[in-house]
Design an enzyme around this catalytic site. Structure first.
Site, PDB file in Angstrom:
ATOM      1  N   LYS A  64      47.300  43.030  31.402  1.00 27.04           N
ATOM      2  CA  LYS A  64      47.344  42.800  32.853  1.00 27.04           C
ATOM      3  C   LYS A  64      46.563  41.543  33.250  1.00 27.04           C
ATOM      4  O   LYS A  64      46.037  41.438  34.348  1.00 27.04           O
ATOM      5  CB  LYS A  64      46.826  44.005  33.624  1.00 27.04           C
ATOM      6  CG  LYS A  64      47.534  45.310  33.309  1.00 27.04           C
ATOM      7  CD  LYS A  64      49.050  45.178  33.414  1.00 27.04           C
ATOM      8  CE  LYS A  64      49.526  44.864  34.824  1.00 27.04           C
ATOM      9  NZ  LYS A  64      51.006  44.705  34.909  1.00 27.04           N
ATOM     10  N   GLY A  65      46.539  40.583  32.339  1.00 33.04           N
ATOM     11  CA  GLY A  65      45.842  39.330  32.631  1.00 33.04           C
ATOM     12  C   GLY A  65      46.768  38.177  32.947  1.00 33.04           C
ATOM     13  O   GLY A  65      46.313  37.097  33.309  1.00 33.04           O
ATOM     14  N   GLY A  66      48.090  38.397  32.779  1.00 28.19           N
ATOM     15  CA  GLY A  66      49.053  37.324  33.005  1.00 28.19           C
ATOM     16  C   GLY A  66      49.717  36.858  31.735  1.00 28.19           C
ATOM     17  O   GLY A  66      50.246  35.740  31.666  1.00 28.19           O
ATOM     18  N   ARG A  68      52.542  37.812  30.272  1.00 25.76           N
ATOM     19  CA  ARG A  68      53.984  37.576  30.397  1.00 25.76           C
ATOM     20  C   ARG A  68      54.258  36.255  31.104  1.00 25.76           C
ATOM     21  O   ARG A  68      55.125  35.481  30.698  1.00 25.76           O
ATOM     22  CB  ARG A  68      54.654  38.739  31.127  1.00 25.76           C
ATOM     23  CG  ARG A  68      56.126  38.520  31.501  1.00 25.76           C
ATOM     24  CD  ARG A  68      57.024  38.192  30.318  1.00 25.76           C
ATOM     25  NE  ARG A  68      57.005  39.221  29.297  1.00 25.76           N
ATOM     26  CZ  ARG A  68      57.696  39.147  28.168  1.00 25.76           C
ATOM     27  NH1 ARG A  68      58.431  38.076  27.899  1.00 25.76           N
ATOM     28  NH2 ARG A  68      57.642  40.121  27.273  1.00 25.76           N
ATOM     29  N   ARG A 147      41.453  37.261  33.646  1.00 22.71           N
ATOM     30  CA  ARG A 147      41.382  37.238  35.109  1.00 22.71           C
ATOM     31  C   ARG A 147      40.173  38.067  35.527  1.00 22.71           C
ATOM     32  O   ARG A 147      39.525  38.691  34.685  1.00 22.71           O
ATOM     33  CB  ARG A 147      42.666  37.790  35.731  1.00 22.71           C
ATOM     34  CG  ARG A 147      42.918  39.243  35.389  1.00 22.71           C
ATOM     35  CD  ARG A 147      44.252  39.753  35.866  1.00 22.71           C
ATOM     36  NE  ARG A 147      44.349  39.850  37.318  1.00 22.71           N
ATOM     37  CZ  ARG A 147      45.257  40.593  37.952  1.00 22.71           C
ATOM     38  NH1 ARG A 147      46.147  41.307  37.238  1.00 22.71           N
ATOM     39  NH2 ARG A 147      45.291  40.647  39.249  1.00 22.71           N
ATOM     40  N   TYR A 255      54.494  31.874  41.880  1.00 15.46           N
ATOM     41  CA  TYR A 255      55.345  30.794  41.394  1.00 15.46           C
ATOM     42  C   TYR A 255      56.462  31.328  40.500  1.00 15.46           C
ATOM     43  O   TYR A 255      56.278  32.263  39.729  1.00 15.46           O
ATOM     44  CB  TYR A 255      54.518  29.770  40.619  1.00 15.46           C
ATOM     45  CG  TYR A 255      53.804  28.780  41.501  1.00 15.46           C
ATOM     46  CD1 TYR A 255      54.408  27.573  41.846  1.00 15.46           C
ATOM     47  CD2 TYR A 255      52.541  29.050  42.014  1.00 15.46           C
ATOM     48  CE1 TYR A 255      53.765  26.661  42.674  1.00 15.46           C
ATOM     49  CE2 TYR A 255      51.884  28.153  42.834  1.00 15.46           C
ATOM     50  CZ  TYR A 255      52.496  26.960  43.161  1.00 15.46           C
ATOM     51  OH  TYR A 255      51.865  26.061  43.980  1.00 15.46           O
ATOM     52  N   GLY A 271      53.237  41.261  40.570  1.00 15.85           N
ATOM     53  CA  GLY A 271      52.954  41.163  41.995  1.00 15.85           C
ATOM     54  C   GLY A 271      53.063  42.496  42.714  1.00 15.85           C
ATOM     55  O   GLY A 271      53.071  42.534  43.939  1.00 15.85           O
ATOM     56  N   PRO A 273      52.001  45.760  44.539  1.00 19.21           N
ATOM     57  CA  PRO A 273      50.780  46.066  45.304  1.00 19.21           C
ATOM     58  C   PRO A 273      49.844  46.976  44.513  1.00 19.21           C
ATOM     59  O   PRO A 273      50.277  47.937  43.872  1.00 19.21           O
ATOM     60  CB  PRO A 273      51.315  46.781  46.553  1.00 19.21           C
ATOM     61  CG  PRO A 273      52.728  46.313  46.684  1.00 19.21           C
ATOM     62  CD  PRO A 273      53.222  46.105  45.280  1.00 19.21           C
ATOM     63  N   HIS A 274      48.559  46.670  44.560  1.00 20.85           N
ATOM     64  CA  HIS A 274      47.578  47.433  43.809  1.00 20.85           C
ATOM     65  C   HIS A 274      47.310  48.788  44.453  1.00 20.85           C
ATOM     66  O   HIS A 274      47.436  48.965  45.662  1.00 20.85           O
ATOM     67  CB  HIS A 274      46.272  46.649  43.705  1.00 20.85           C
ATOM     68  CG  HIS A 274      46.317  45.570  42.672  1.00 20.85           C
ATOM     69  ND1 HIS A 274      45.271  44.700  42.463  1.00 20.85           N
ATOM     70  CD2 HIS A 274      47.273  45.224  41.779  1.00 20.85           C
ATOM     71  CE1 HIS A 274      45.580  43.858  41.494  1.00 20.85           C
ATOM     72  NE2 HIS A 274      46.792  44.149  41.068  1.00 20.85           N
TER      73      HIS A 274
END
Length: 307
Positions: A64-66, A68, A147, A255, A271, A273-274
């Site tokens: 879950k840090g980006g 992908r 992150r 982006y 993206g 929602p948390h």
């Protein structure tokens, strides 16, 4: 009648002579030219043909840090081919027992000179993985995208919650998992995955620091191009990714990618929602991460704007 027989014999001799010449030419041609077969055709073209190769670079985390987003952005480069799915070779025993031939078979086909990149974010926190990766290739280049650890934790919980709800299974609220008698529970697995310094220490026992490139995941979301240019340099790739490869999608809020006239946005899970977390619980979480974050900053030689 006699003349007719003689003429027929003469024609027969001429035909036999011509046939002998043709057969001799065919034998000569066959001996000087390779005989076509599927295997010989494959071997003759193997030098320039695409092959499945072991990765020269691996995105090892964080979950879950980006990861992908980083993989898809690197795939914009013409000299990069990426494994489309997370392989989980080094951290899943069933896969690891299958050996490197199985691992190679999960990789994309590449041309000589192209770089194969694999990403499995579960590698970063798995204790057995660094030594296994080293055994595969001590020169492999490692990318670690990080992150804000508090935000990463909430995103981690949100993904698990979504998966549970999709399967119509109940799941505890985040604060019930995160807090025990009003204090942060250090046994919560999503919390442990955000202790970057502990996991990085294991990797640095095996790999030199210069072989691990740290990507700022928050910066990648805000403005991808500078982080991609740094990654290109780390991977010894010629600069081919440009600012024009990215455009901000106001509907999605992040982006998207643009290449050869085609655009691509990450799937709808990005993206998302948390899950809710109270301000009080978030403050406790940020206080808990202060010391671990400081240790991580010292290890990587830079700091990040985290809570």
């Amino acid at each position: 009648m006699l003349w007719t027989v003689l003429l027929a014999l003469l024609l027969l001799l001429l035909l036999q002579t011509q046939l002998s010449v043709c057969l001799r030419e065919l034998r000569t041609g066959a001996s000087s030219s390779p005989v076509y077969s599927p295997s010989s055709a494959s071997s003759s073209s193997s030098y320039n043909a695409t092959q499945q190769r072991l990765p020269g670079a691996i995105i090892i985390g964080v979950r879950k840090g980006g990861t992908r987003a980083l993989l898809e952005m690197l795939n914009l480069h013409p000299d990069v081919e990426v494994a489309k799915a997370e392989v989980h070779y080094f951290n899943v025993e069933e896969h690891y027992r299958r050996g490197l031939a199985w691992y190679r078979a999960q990789m994309p086909f590449t041309l000589p000179g192209q770089l194969t990149v694999e990403k499995t974010p579960g590698y970063f926190a798995a204790p057995q993985v660094p030594a296994r990766v080293w055994d595969m290739n001590p020169a492999v280049r490692l990318l670690l995208i990080v992150r804000d650890p508090a935000e990463r934790l909430v995103s981690d919980y949100t993904q698990v919650l979504h998966n549970r709800l999709t399967r119509h299974k109940p799941y505890q609220p985040l604060e019930e998992l995160l807090l025990h008698k009003g204090h942060i529970d250090p046994g919560y697995k999503a919390l442990q995955r955000s202790l970057y310094h502990q996991h990085l220490a294991r990797w640095l026992e095996v790999f030199p620091r210069e072989q691990i490139h740290v990507v700022d995941g928050d910066a990648l979301i805000r403005d991808p191009f500078p982080e991609l240019r740094k990654a290109e340099r780390f991977l010894d790739l010629p600069p081919r990714i440009n600012p024009s490869n990215f455009y901000y999608n106001t509907t999605k809020g992040f982006y998207c990618l643009l290449s050869a006239g085609h655009d691509k946005c990450l799937d709808e899970s990005k993206g998302r929602p948390h899950a809710p977390l109270s301000t009080q619980a978030l403050k406790k979480l940020c206080r808990y991460f202060r010391k671990p974050n400081k240790l991580f900053f010292e290890m990587v030689g830079r700091s990040f704007s985290w809570c």
